[in-house]
Motif scaffolding. Structure first.
Motif, PDB file in Angstrom:
ATOM      1  N   GLY A  48      35.939  90.210 -55.514  1.00 15.58           N
ATOM      2  CA  GLY A  48      35.873  89.944 -54.001  1.00 15.58           C
ATOM      3  C   GLY A  48      35.647  90.743 -53.076  1.00 15.58           C
ATOM      4  N   THR A  49      35.120  90.362 -52.144  1.00 16.31           N
ATOM      5  CA  THR A  49      34.454  91.265 -51.048  1.00 16.31           C
ATOM      6  C   THR A  49      35.387  90.915 -49.933  1.00 16.31           C
ATOM      7  N   ILE A  50      35.608  92.107 -48.888  1.00 17.82           N
ATOM      8  CA  ILE A  50      36.297  91.835 -47.668  1.00 17.82           C
ATOM      9  C   ILE A  50      35.672  92.363 -46.575  1.00 17.82           C
ATOM     10  N   ALA A  51      35.095  91.401 -45.605  1.00 19.75           N
ATOM     11  CA  ALA A  51      34.324  92.292 -44.453  1.00 19.75           C
ATOM     12  C   ALA A  51      35.194  93.065 -43.531  1.00 19.75           C
ATOM     13  N   PRO A  52      34.585  93.651 -42.513  1.00 16.97           N
ATOM     14  CA  PRO A  52      35.553  94.450 -41.608  1.00 16.97           C
ATOM     15  C   PRO A  52      36.366  93.721 -40.869  1.00 16.97           C
ATOM     16  N   GLY A  53      36.098  92.471 -40.587  1.00 17.56           N
ATOM     17  CA  GLY A  53      37.020  91.553 -39.877  1.00 17.56           C
ATOM     18  C   GLY A  53      37.884  90.900 -40.390  1.00 17.56           C
ATOM     19  N   GLY A  54      37.841  90.927 -41.900  1.00 20.77           N
ATOM     20  CA  GLY A  54      38.866  90.482 -42.530  1.00 20.77           C
ATOM     21  C   GLY A  54      38.726  88.934 -43.332  1.00 20.77           C
ATOM     22  N   ALA A  56      37.157  87.284 -46.469  1.00 24.44           N
ATOM     23  CA  ALA A  56      36.998  87.474 -47.847  1.00 24.44           C
ATOM     24  C   ALA A  56      36.549  86.417 -48.737  1.00 24.44           C
ATOM     25  N   THR A  57      35.858  86.745 -49.661  1.00 20.53           N
ATOM     26  CA  THR A  57      35.106  85.852 -50.517  1.00 20.53           C
ATOM     27  C   THR A  57      35.504  86.197 -51.943  1.00 20.53           C
ATOM     28  N   TYR A  58      35.717  85.403 -53.001  1.00 17.50           N
ATOM     29  CA  TYR A  58      36.236  85.783 -54.193  1.00 17.50           C
ATOM     30  C   TYR A  58      35.498  85.023 -55.521  1.00 17.50           C
ATOM     31  N   LEU A  59      35.663  85.864 -56.464  1.00 18.12           N
ATOM     32  CA  LEU A  59      35.136  85.148 -57.889  1.00 18.12           C
ATOM     33  C   LEU A  59      36.110  83.864 -58.018  1.00 18.12           C
ATOM     34  N   ALA A  60      35.199  82.930 -58.766  1.00 15.39           N
ATOM     35  CA  ALA A  60      35.611  81.505 -58.718  1.00 15.39           C
ATOM     36  C   ALA A  60      37.125  81.528 -59.580  1.00 15.39           C
ATOM     37  N   SER A  61      36.924  82.252 -60.683  1.00 15.90           N
ATOM     38  CA  SER A  61      38.235  82.361 -61.614  1.00 15.90           C
ATOM     39  C   SER A  61      39.467  82.928 -60.900  1.00 15.90           C
ATOM     40  N   VAL A  62      39.484  83.704 -59.925  1.00 18.91           N
ATOM     41  CA  VAL A  62      40.616  84.091 -59.302  1.00 18.91           C
ATOM     42  C   VAL A  62      40.790  83.531 -57.869  1.00 18.91           C
ATOM     43  N   LYS A  63      40.208  82.623 -57.326  1.00 17.26           N
ATOM     44  CA  LYS A  63      40.359  81.853 -56.004  1.00 17.26           C
ATOM     45  C   LYS A  63      41.769  81.099 -56.089  1.00 17.26           C
ATOM     46  N   MET A  81      47.393  90.250 -56.561  1.00 19.85           N
ATOM     47  CA  MET A  81      47.259  89.484 -57.617  1.00 19.85           C
ATOM     48  C   MET A  81      48.488  88.797 -57.992  1.00 19.85           C
ATOM     49  N   THR A  82      48.259  87.492 -58.116  1.00 20.19           N
ATOM     50  CA  THR A  82      49.389  86.418 -58.576  1.00 20.19           C
ATOM     51  C   THR A  82      49.059  85.431 -59.868  1.00 20.19           C
ATOM     52  N   SER A  83      49.971  84.943 -60.336  1.00 17.95           N
ATOM     53  CA  SER A  83      49.776  84.088 -61.420  1.00 17.95           C
ATOM     54  C   SER A  83      48.760  84.490 -62.603  1.00 17.95           C
ATOM     55  N   LEU A  84      49.112  85.923 -62.876  1.00 17.16           N
ATOM     56  CA  LEU A  84      48.086  86.751 -63.715  1.00 17.16           C
ATOM     57  C   LEU A  84      48.249  86.076 -64.971  1.00 17.16           C
ATOM     58  N   LYS A  85      46.753  85.898 -65.650  1.00 15.97           N
ATOM     59  CA  LYS A  85      46.497  85.551 -67.068  1.00 15.97           C
ATOM     60  C   LYS A  85      45.938  86.657 -67.771  1.00 15.97           C
ATOM     61  N   ALA A  86      45.973  86.520 -69.018  1.00 11.17           N
ATOM     62  CA  ALA A  86      45.719  87.598 -69.892  1.00 11.17           C
ATOM     63  C   ALA A  86      44.280  87.808 -69.902  1.00 11.17           C
ATOM     64  N   GLU A  87      43.506  87.035 -69.421  1.00  7.60           N
ATOM     65  CA  GLU A  87      41.972  87.360 -69.024  1.00  7.60           C
ATOM     66  C   GLU A  87      41.778  87.971 -67.922  1.00  7.60           C
ATOM     67  N   ASP A  88      42.713  88.422 -67.183  1.00  7.42           N
ATOM     68  CA  ASP A  88      42.703  88.962 -65.930  1.00  7.42           C
ATOM     69  C   ASP A  88      42.813  90.541 -66.427  1.00  7.42           C
ATOM     70  N   THR A  89      43.157  90.881 -67.665  1.00 10.85           N
ATOM     71  CA  THR A  89      43.255  92.413 -67.984  1.00 10.85           C
ATOM     72  C   THR A  89      41.809  92.950 -68.063  1.00 10.85           C
ATOM     73  N   ALA A  90      41.917  94.243 -67.303  1.00 10.85           N
ATOM     74  CA  ALA A  90      40.604  94.888 -67.072  1.00 10.85           C
ATOM     75  C   ALA A  90      40.930  96.115 -66.297  1.00 10.85           C
TER      76      ALA A  90
END
Length: 120
Positions: A48-54, A56-63, A81-90
């Motif tokens: 994800g990315t956050i602009a100076p003004g706040g 944010a945009t997100y990867l579809a799988s974490v939105k 990060m909430t509702s974490l899944k095994a595939e979030d391991t990184a």
């Protein structure tokens, strides 16, 4: 200028983690800030990315599960990060475009990675 990430660790599936990324040094301003992650055997991907003004945009799988925020007064970005899944391991990396005092342009800076492991 340095970026320092912290907050990673081991959590069970369904749990939560909060990462922080602090920028320090001769900073004039910070433009876009980003969180990336790289899972074992996979390419690094933009979370994800956050602009100076706040905004944010997100990867579809974490939105809907991850929230990026920033405190410009503290030169700090967060990844909740909430509702974490095994595939979030990184390994999670922070990245930012930062203009140093006395410079006319921004440069690209990276923090060290922080390992997040989600056990299923």
């Amino acid at each position: 200028v340095q970026l320092q990430a912290s907050g990673g660790g081991l959590v069970q599936a369904g749990g939560s983690l909060r990462l922080s990324c602090v920028a320090s040094g001769s900073i004039f301003n910070i433009n876009a800030m980003n969180w990336y992650r790289q899972a074992p055997g996979k390419q690094r991907e933009l979370v994800g990315t956050i602009a100076p003004g706040g905004s944010a945009t997100y990867l579809a799988s974490v939105k809907g599960r991850f929230t990026i925020s920033r405190d410009n007064a503290k030169n700090t970005m967060y990844l909740q990060m909430t509702s974490l899944k095994a595939e979030d391991t990184a390994v999670y990396y922070c990245n930012a475009w930062i203009r140093e005092i006395g410079k006319l342009y921004s440069n690209d800076y990276w923090g060290q990675g922080t390992q997040d492991t989600v056990s299923s």
